[in-house]
Design a protein around this motif. Structure first.
Motif, mmCIF file in Angstrom:
data_model
loop_
_atom_site.group_PDB
_atom_site.id
_atom_site.type_symbol
_atom_site.label_atom_id
_atom_site.label_comp_id
_atom_site.label_asym_id
_atom_site.label_seq_id
_atom_site.Cartn_x
_atom_site.Cartn_y
_atom_site.Cartn_z
ATOM 1 N N VAL A 159 0.847 -1.200 0.000
ATOM 2 C CA VAL A 159 0.000 0.000 0.000
ATOM 3 C C VAL A 159 0.882 1.249 0.000
ATOM 4 N N LEU A 160 1.945 1.250 0.815
ATOM 5 C CA LEU A 160 2.820 2.424 0.875
ATOM 6 C C LEU A 160 3.523 2.658 -0.454
ATOM 7 N N THR A 161 3.895 1.560 -1.145
ATOM 8 C CA THR A 161 4.518 1.730 -2.466
ATOM 9 C C THR A 161 3.556 2.447 -3.404
ATOM 10 N N TYR A 162 2.294 2.012 -3.382
ATOM 11 C CA TYR A 162 1.315 2.666 -4.251
ATOM 12 C C TYR A 162 1.028 4.092 -3.811
ATOM 13 N N ILE A 163 1.067 4.337 -2.503
ATOM 14 C CA ILE A 163 0.868 5.716 -2.040
ATOM 15 C C ILE A 163 2.000 6.590 -2.577
ATOM 16 N N MET A 164 3.227 6.065 -2.490
ATOM 17 C CA MET A 164 4.363 6.850 -2.981
ATOM 18 C C MET A 164 4.231 7.111 -4.481
ATOM 19 N N LEU A 165 3.870 6.047 -5.232
ATOM 20 C CA LEU A 165 3.690 6.230 -6.674
ATOM 21 C C LEU A 165 2.546 7.203 -6.951
ATOM 22 N N GLY A 166 1.477 7.087 -6.157
ATOM 23 C CA GLY A 166 0.341 7.989 -6.325
ATOM 24 C C GLY A 166 0.756 9.433 -6.073
ATOM 25 N N TRP A 167 1.541 9.637 -5.036
ATOM 26 C CA TRP A 167 2.005 11.006 -4.741
ATOM 27 C C TRP A 167 2.904 11.525 -5.864
ATOM 28 N N GLY A 168 3.732 10.652 -6.397
ATOM 29 C CA GLY A 168 4.595 11.069 -7.504
ATOM 30 C C GLY A 168 3.772 11.451 -8.732
ATOM 31 N N LEU A 169 2.788 10.600 -9.049
ATOM 32 C CA LEU A 169 1.956 10.881 -10.234
ATOM 33 C C LEU A 169 1.066 12.096 -9.994
ATOM 34 N N ASN A 170 0.734 12.320 -8.712
ATOM 35 C CA ASN A 170 -0.095 13.466 -8.367
ATOM 36 C C ASN A 170 0.561 14.778 -8.797
ATOM 37 N N ILE A 171 1.889 14.814 -8.781
ATOM 38 C CA ILE A 171 2.590 16.022 -9.230
ATOM 39 C C ILE A 171 2.266 16.264 -10.706
ATOM 40 N N VAL A 172 2.342 15.197 -11.494
ATOM 41 C CA VAL A 172 2.160 15.339 -12.941
ATOM 42 C C VAL A 172 0.679 15.542 -13.285
ATOM 43 N N VAL A 173 -0.180 14.672 -12.725
ATOM 44 C CA VAL A 173 -1.595 14.700 -13.113
ATOM 45 C C VAL A 173 -2.383 15.680 -12.253
ATOM 46 N N VAL A 233 -3.766 8.803 -0.319
ATOM 47 C CA VAL A 233 -3.582 7.825 0.751
ATOM 48 C C VAL A 233 -4.843 6.984 0.911
ATOM 49 N N LEU A 234 -5.983 7.676 1.014
ATOM 50 C CA LEU A 234 -7.238 6.954 1.238
ATOM 51 C C LEU A 234 -7.548 6.028 0.068
ATOM 52 N N ALA A 235 -7.376 6.536 -1.148
ATOM 53 C CA ALA A 235 -7.701 5.724 -2.317
ATOM 54 C C ALA A 235 -6.775 4.514 -2.409
ATOM 55 N N ALA A 236 -5.485 4.694 -2.076
ATOM 56 C CA ALA A 236 -4.551 3.571 -2.148
ATOM 57 C C ALA A 236 -4.911 2.519 -1.109
ATOM 58 N N PHE A 280 -7.811 2.000 0.195
ATOM 59 C CA PHE A 280 -9.089 1.419 -0.200
ATOM 60 C C PHE A 280 -8.913 0.435 -1.355
ATOM 61 N N LEU A 281 -8.284 0.878 -2.424
ATOM 62 C CA LEU A 281 -8.215 0.044 -3.630
ATOM 63 C C LEU A 281 -7.250 -1.124 -3.466
ATOM 64 N N ILE A 282 -6.029 -0.860 -2.999
ATOM 65 C CA ILE A 282 -5.033 -1.929 -2.890
ATOM 66 C C ILE A 282 -5.397 -2.857 -1.743
ATOM 67 N N GLY A 283 -5.783 -2.242 -0.588
ATOM 68 C CA GLY A 283 -6.161 -3.050 0.564
ATOM 69 C C GLY A 283 -7.307 -3.979 0.216
ATOM 70 N N MET A 284 -8.309 -3.420 -0.458
ATOM 71 C CA MET A 284 -9.485 -4.213 -0.791
ATOM 72 C C MET A 284 -9.129 -5.352 -1.736
ATOM 73 N N THR A 285 -8.328 -5.034 -2.763
ATOM 74 C CA THR A 285 -7.963 -6.073 -3.725
ATOM 75 C C THR A 285 -7.203 -7.198 -3.031
ATOM 76 N N GLU A 286 -6.345 -6.848 -2.077
ATOM 77 C CA GLU A 286 -5.560 -7.869 -1.394
ATOM 78 C C GLU A 286 -6.413 -8.660 -0.404
ATOM 79 N N LEU A 287 -7.362 -7.976 0.248
ATOM 80 C CA LEU A 287 -8.223 -8.686 1.200
ATOM 81 C C LEU A 287 -9.034 -9.763 0.500
#
Lengths: 235, 437
Positions: free
Chosen positions: B136-150, B381-384, B386-393
């Protein structure tokens, strides 16, 4: 002493030539208005001064320095500010952020910010509000205020009265006059509202199909028969 | 209340039934191939016979599926119309809703950070949950990185995973060939990824919106296909293995009895959890750095220029902002963080192959940014989670677990169509501004 001096300017989009040899002057500290019908090339002239689109031939001298070959962001750093057609404020940013972006090329000056608030007290009241939530007139004030934040020598205003109520138009024109009188900023004003613009301006040019048809002082143009017929009837 | 709203709340049972029936009908062509056929090895009971196997037609299951969908849709539409009529009666329920949301928001960040810091030490947290935290933290980091661009610069990038791949391969190749430690490789991987960001940035400077999305999508695929085919360097589809694990300031997490190891240095019993927990805190720190840097840059002129560019490019030009430099910095900095995340991914897995960097990864990261609320750091953070946690659960659902992912996306789009957190924080506080008169 000309602040802006344009000689034989040709410009357009792709193969379509919009400006067919324009020569105008704006002296330091005066208001010059450019009137003309839709599609005459008024907006294109302002945009060409800003370097987008590029002029295909001719000269644009700003303080005796030819800016034709310069990039837009370089030209804007020289002391020209442009309030574009349709206001184009940043709708999701606050009024204050919009104004701060106006001084992007210069240091942000709180003194300047106070001048803008003096000109348009309503912007002070709404400084934390998002730009998109302002009324049309307030957005226009914000657009002019934002352009003014860069401490320009020359302010290019593209149809500041567009789509505004008559009372609001009056206030905008008063503010333009104040910017000119108090701060000595030269103003090139593009308008469809010919009557108001000519009353305000020291001088005016009439643009028809990419060429200057007439030039003269505001009063001369106001009393000109042809102009009255073409632009002022019913106004 | 407009006439349309009134109609909706007054919708009678017949309309609900019709709606549910229509939904079931639409599901028929979907349900039939998914539930309707089953391959039975060597069976005789089927209607259609093939070599050694036969296809069993299961009309019963199709009918069950349709009934479930019919009833489910009916229930949802009845409930939502009930809820709607309640909302109309109660005064301003919408604003009350957003108020309660904004009263939680200031506590949300510190709260989640607190949980994140203590996560490996909760009694119920086992190795699997720490691993999930890392993911989840990896995706949060990637999400934050992409957040700069998008989110900030408004440049729709569908090939973000390319920079993640560049970071991972840079780290792996440098670590394998030059014998450098993780901490020496990390900045290099970031620099390489940033260079690729600029490389992508130059040709797309004039593009916006859909056209930009297509080119970035192509870029992502180019990187993956080059990695797949440049066998001399990347070992092609077999990937790179034996990537060095990270060390705790020079102390390896090993139990081979040679030299000083992490556990012997601190006098602890050896368990593999040490490494996992170290990796967890490593990605937590990297992610927090990403967040901190992004929040700081937002307050700088370049950050303001990014946001202005997202809102109106022509206005930006008229204010003397250089769109070229602004876009390139956004691409470069966004890519750099993906490069850091990529190095972390490589060191965590110790094995990378082009398989890990497919388009679906870009799509997931973009979904996290968009569903979180474009430009909102907390929303990511919340979306990561929610989405990653849910998929893994729902991992036990195997191939159907992407259904949980899809359901999560649909749920967010129904209840919070502009993203989980949409409120944009102004970049200037009131205290900083002059008072009038």
């Amino acid at each position: 002493m000309a602040c802006l001096s344009i000689k034989g300017l040709r410009s357009g989009y792709g193969n379509i030539e919009v400006l067919k040899g324009i020569s105008i002057d704006v002296n330091a500290g005066e208001i010059v208005t450019l009137i003309g019908a839709n599609g005459a090339g008024k907006t294109t002239l302002l945009m060409t001064i800003c370097g987008s689109p590029r002029a295909s031939s001719g000269e644009i001298l700003f303080n005796d320095c030819n800016v034709v070959a310069k990039a837009t962001h370089e030209i804007m750093g020289l002391g020209i500010s442009h309030s574009p057609e349709g206001r184009r404020i940043f709708p999701h940013m606050t009024v204050l952020e919009n104004l701060q972006l106006g001084s992007f090329t210069k240091h942000f000056s709180e003194k300047r910010l106070r001048h803008v608030y003096d000109l348009f007290p309503v912007l002070y009241e709404r400084k934390q509000q998002r730009g998109g939530t302002l009324s049309g007139g307030e957005q226009q004030m914000l657009a002019i205020g934002r352009a003014f934040m860069a401490r320009p020598q020359l302010l290019l205003l593209d149809e500041p009265s567009l789509g505004l109520a008559p009372l609001m138009v009056k206030r905008i024109f008063e503010a333009i006059n104040e910017i000119n009188e108090v701060h000595g900023t030269a103003i090139l004003l593009v308008e469809q509202n010919a009557l108001q613009a000519l009353r305000l301006a020291n001088r005016g040019y009439v643009l028809v199909n990419g060429k200057i048809l007439l030039a003269g002082s505001g009063k001369e143009l106001l009393t000109n028969k042809d102009i009255q017929k073409a632009y002022l009837e019913g106004a | 209340m407009s006439a349309g709203q009134k109609n909706r709340s007054d919708k009678n049972l017949g309309a609900h039934l019709r709606d549910a029936g229509l939904t079931a009908l639409i599901c028929l062509p979907l349900a039939f191939p998914m539930f309707g056929f089953q391959l039975v090895p060597g069976g005789e009971g089927g209607n259609v016979k093939t070599f050694g196997t036969s296809v069993e037609l299961r009309f019963f299951w199709v009918i069950i599926a349709l009934i479930v969908i019919f009833l489910g849709r009916l229930l949802i539409s009845l409930l939502s119309s009930k809820a709607f009529s309640k909302q109309v009666v109660g005064a301003q329920p919408r604003s009350v809703n957003t108020q309660s949301m904004s009263s939680i928001t200031p506590w949300l960040g510190p709260g989640i950070l607190g949980v994140a810091l203590l996560w490996p030490w909760f009694p119920f947290v086992d190795r699997w949950l720490v691993d999930l935290g890392i993911l989840v933290l990896t995706y949060i980091m990637l999400g934050w990185g992409l957040n700069i661009v998008v989110g900030l610069a408004g440049l729709l990038d569908l090939g973000y995973v390319a920079f993640y791949a560049v970071g991972a391969y840079s780290y792996a190749l440098i670590a394998l060939n030059f014998d450098l430690t993780f901490w020496q490789c990390l900045p290099l991987a970031g620099i390489f990824a940033a260079m690729f960001g600029i490389l992508l940035g130059f040709p797309v400077l004039r593009l916006r919106g859909d056209y930009l999305a297509i080119v970035t999508l192509g870029f992502g695929e180019i990187i993956r296909i080059v990695l797949l085919n440049w066998s001399d360097l990347t070992n092609g589809p077999d990937g790179l293995s034996g990537i060095p694990r990270p060390t705790f300031f020079g102390l390896p997490f090993k139990n081979d009895g040679s030299g000083t190891n992490f556990h012997s240095f601190f006098g602890l019993e050896y368990t593999s959890m040490h490494r996992i927990i170290f990796l967890y805190y490593l990605i937590l720190v990297l992610a927090l750095i990403t967040n901190f840097v992004t929040e700081r840059i937002r307050l700088l002129p370049v950050g303001r220029a990014w946001e202005a560019l997202r809102e109106d490019e022509i206005a930006c030009r008229s204010l003397g902002i250089n769109p070229r430099n602004t876009k390139l910095t956004a691409f470069a900095i966004g890519a750099m963080f993906a490069g850091f995340a990529g190095s972390f991914f490589a060191t965590r897995q110790a094995f990378i192959s082009p398989e890990s960097f497919t388009f679906i990864e870009s799509a997931i990261i973009l979904a996290i940014v968009v569903l979180g609320g474009m430009g909102s750091q907390m929303g990511v953070v919340l979306a990561a989670i929610f989405l990653i946690g849910m998929t893994e659960l729902f991992r036990e659902l195997e191939q159907f677990r992407m259904l949980a992912f899809g359901a999560g996306m649909v749920a967010i789009m129904i209840w919070r169509p502009r993203g989980l957190l949409t409120k944009r924080k102004p970049s200037i506080r009131i205290a900083h501004t002059v008072d009038f008169k």
